[in-house]
Every structure is written in structure tokens, then in C-alpha cells.
Design a protein around this motif. Structure first.
Motif, short mmCIF file in Angstrom:
data_model
loop_
_atom_site.label_atom_id
_atom_site.label_comp_id
_atom_site.label_asym_id
_atom_site.label_seq_id
_atom_site.Cartn_x
_atom_site.Cartn_y
_atom_site.Cartn_z
N HIS A 130 -7.89 117.94 120.10
CA HIS A 130 -8.96 117.62 119.16
C HIS A 130 -10.29 118.07 119.75
CE1 HIS A 130 -11.36 115.67 116.14
NE2 HIS A 130 -12.04 115.03 117.08
N GLN A 131 -10.98 118.93 119.02
CA GLN A 131 -12.27 119.46 119.48
C GLN A 131 -13.39 118.57 118.94
OE1 GLN A 131 -12.44 121.96 121.50
NE2 GLN A 131 -10.71 123.33 121.18
N ASP A 174 -10.74 122.61 114.37
CA ASP A 174 -12.05 122.12 114.81
C ASP A 174 -12.71 121.21 113.78
OD1 ASP A 174 -12.65 123.99 112.91
OD2 ASP A 174 -14.09 125.12 114.12
N GLU A 175 -11.90 120.52 113.00
CA GLU A 175 -12.43 119.62 111.99
C GLU A 175 -12.74 118.25 112.60
OE1 GLU A 175 -10.02 118.01 108.45
OE2 GLU A 175 -11.05 119.77 107.66
N CYS A 176 -13.79 117.60 112.11
CA CYS A 176 -14.23 116.30 112.61
C CYS A 176 -13.18 115.21 112.33
CB CYS A 176 -15.56 115.93 111.95
SG CYS A 176 -16.21 114.31 112.41
N CYS A 177 -13.07 114.25 113.25
CA CYS A 177 -12.12 113.14 113.08
C CYS A 177 -12.70 112.03 112.21
CB CYS A 177 -11.72 112.57 114.44
SG CYS A 177 -13.06 111.66 115.28
N GLY A 178 -14.02 112.06 111.97
CA GLY A 178 -14.63 111.06 111.12
C GLY A 178 -15.24 109.88 111.85
N SER A 216 -14.23 108.47 122.55
CA SER A 216 -14.66 107.79 121.32
C SER A 216 -13.87 108.31 120.11
CB SER A 216 -16.15 107.99 121.10
OG SER A 216 -16.49 109.36 121.18
N CYS A 217 -13.68 109.62 120.03
CA CYS A 217 -12.87 110.19 118.94
C CYS A 217 -11.43 109.72 119.05
CB CYS A 217 -12.91 111.72 119.01
SG CYS A 217 -14.54 112.44 118.79
N HIS A 236 -7.08 111.02 127.08
CA HIS A 236 -8.23 111.85 127.43
C HIS A 236 -7.74 113.02 128.28
CE1 HIS A 236 -12.03 113.10 129.29
NE2 HIS A 236 -12.65 112.45 128.31
N ILE A 237 -8.39 114.16 128.15
CA ILE A 237 -7.93 115.34 128.89
C ILE A 237 -7.96 115.11 130.40
CG2 ILE A 237 -10.19 116.47 128.97
CD1 ILE A 237 -8.61 119.14 128.47
#
Length: 245
Positions: A130-131, A174-178, A216-217, A236-237
Motif C-alpha cells: 500500500h502506497q 496507488d489509491e488512497c485507503c481513506g 496509520s493507513c 509495517h515494512i
């Protein structure tokens, strides 16, 4: 180099394992890392809510706490972006200007400062990347589909160094998670729908784990995944890059 570790408040409170993984990873790569115990928040939550003037004491505390370090590294693109771009409203002393340049997201520090080309890590799983918006479009950690550039993101480059990782091909990578910080509180229905759309994309690709550079995402997506009863995990990466081979 004199390196300080800045841990965002939500990681400190809810995901301390991410802070530990970040520290261990940096130490494995030969860094001596300091953790100033007086650190609090970068001030982003207040600023995002429209109370940026009220956040100024927090900004000033950050500067006081981290002055004297060559770099401040944080496992959060949104916090790094906030320091670099929003600390323009306080007096631009030498310390402020230095920290605005030298507060870096973990992936930036690994690739641009340490010049990492190999990681001794193994994570045998199909991973969806997730970007996060602040990292992608704020810090330019990736090209973004609207820029029409054929180049890997910083996170993709780092994941590619991990043995066993299969990076999933997503339809809308690259779409936002909201999440959007307080957007998720002020517009919960829209926020949840955007998050569900992102999860559906990862599920179609058959991912086992969703990763990102901003917890946070992932926190937002994890809540939705739990409510759906989905087996997909979030990490987390830093946790993946720190997984021992």
C-alpha cells in the motif's frame, strides 16, 4: 552519523513492535541510534484538524528535542512530510531548517543515506504494497500513476531485497485507503468505503499480508479486515525488512 529515532504517537501507543523493528533494523545495518525520551508528537493531528497555530508549541518541542542530530529517522512518511513541509510557520532558525531537511522516512534513509542494496531478511509470503499518500505524493517515494513514470517506489525496491517475498500486482496500486487522519472521523462512511475498496483489490490479488510505510493507513485497513473476518494480515515494512533470514 548521530542518528535519532522518532516514533509517532500511534506507533508508541498501539504498535510498539514497529518501533522496535525499526531500531533493530537500523542497528543491524551498523547505525548507532539514539532515542530521545522527551519526544512526543510532530503536531500533525492538531494541524490536520485545523488547529495548526495550537500545534506550534509541539513543533517547537520537536525542534528542541531533536536538535543536534545529523538525521532523525521515523517509520512514518506522513510524520516526516509534516516536519519537512509544515514547520515553515515557525521561526526558521538554523535548527529548524536542519530538521526540515534531515527528518527522513525510514525508506529514504535506507536508500538515500545508507545506500542499502542488500538485506539479510526472509519473509516467505505474498505481499500487497500500500502506497500511503504522504509518502507517495508528498515525499515522492514513488512515481504515482498520474505522473506516467515507469519506476519502482522506494518501498517496492526495499521489499525486492527480501528473500521469499512475492509482491502482488494490484489493479489500483496507488489509491488512497481513506484513512486521512481525522478524515476517518469526520467522514467515516466515505473513509470506510475507500478502505474496503483497497482491501478488495488486495484480496483479488491473493495477498497474505498488506504492508506500507505508514502504520496509520495499516491501522485503518486492519480494523476493516477484522470486521470482515478476513485472514489478511497487516505489517509495517520495517517488520518485514527486519525478519531474520
Amino acid at each position: 552519523m548521530k542518528i535519532a529515532l522518532f516514533i509517532p504517537c500511534y506507533i508508541d501507543q498501539f504498535y510498539p513492535q514497529v518501533g522496535i523493528a525499526t531500531l533493530e533494523l537500523l542497528e543491524k545495518l551498523g547505525c548507532t541510534v539514539h532515542f530521545p525520551e522527551g519526544q512526543t508528537c510532530c503536531g500533525q493531528p492538531m494541524a490536520n484538524t485545523g488547529c495548526e497555530r495550537d500545534a506550534i508549541p509541539t513543533y517547537e518541542h520537536y525542534v528542541k528535542t531533536f536538535s543536534g542530530y545529523d538525521y532523525v529517522v521515523t517509520p512514518s512518511g506522513s510524520c516526516a512530510y509534516h516536519v519537512r513541509k509544515h514547520y515553515d510557520i515557525i521561526e526558521q532558525t538554523g535548527a529548524v531548517q536542519h530538521l526540515r531537511k534531515r527528518t527522513l522516512d525510514l525508506s529514504e534513509f535506507l536508500l538515500d543515506v545508507l545506500k542499502v542494496e542488500h538485506l539479510d531478511a526472509c519473509f516467505p509470503a505474498k505481499v500487497g504494497l500500500h502506497q500511503s499518500c504522504h509518502g507517495l505524493r508528498g515525499l515522492r517515494l514513488g512515481p504515482g500513476s498520474e505522473r506516467n513514470l515507469n519506476a519502482p517506489s522506494a518501498l517496492h525496491t526495499l521489499l525486492s531485497m527480501v528473500e521469499g517475498v512475492e509482491i502482488a500486482e494490484l489493479e489500483r496500486a496507488d489509491e488512497c485507503c481513506g484513512f486521512g487522519g481525522t478524515f476517518a472521523i469526520n467522514e467515516p462512511d466515505i473513509s470506510a468505503k475507500m478502505g474496503k475498496d483497497r482491501i478488495a483489490d488486495h484480496a483479488r490479488a491473493g495477498v497474505e499480508v498488506i504492508t506500507a510505510g505508514d502504520m496509520s493507513c495499516l491501522m485503518h485497513l486492519e480494523g476493516l479486515l477484522r470486521r470482515q473476518g478476513s485472514p489478511i494480515q497487516v505489517k509495517h515494512i520495517a517488520e518485514i525488512l527486519n525478519t531474520k533470514a
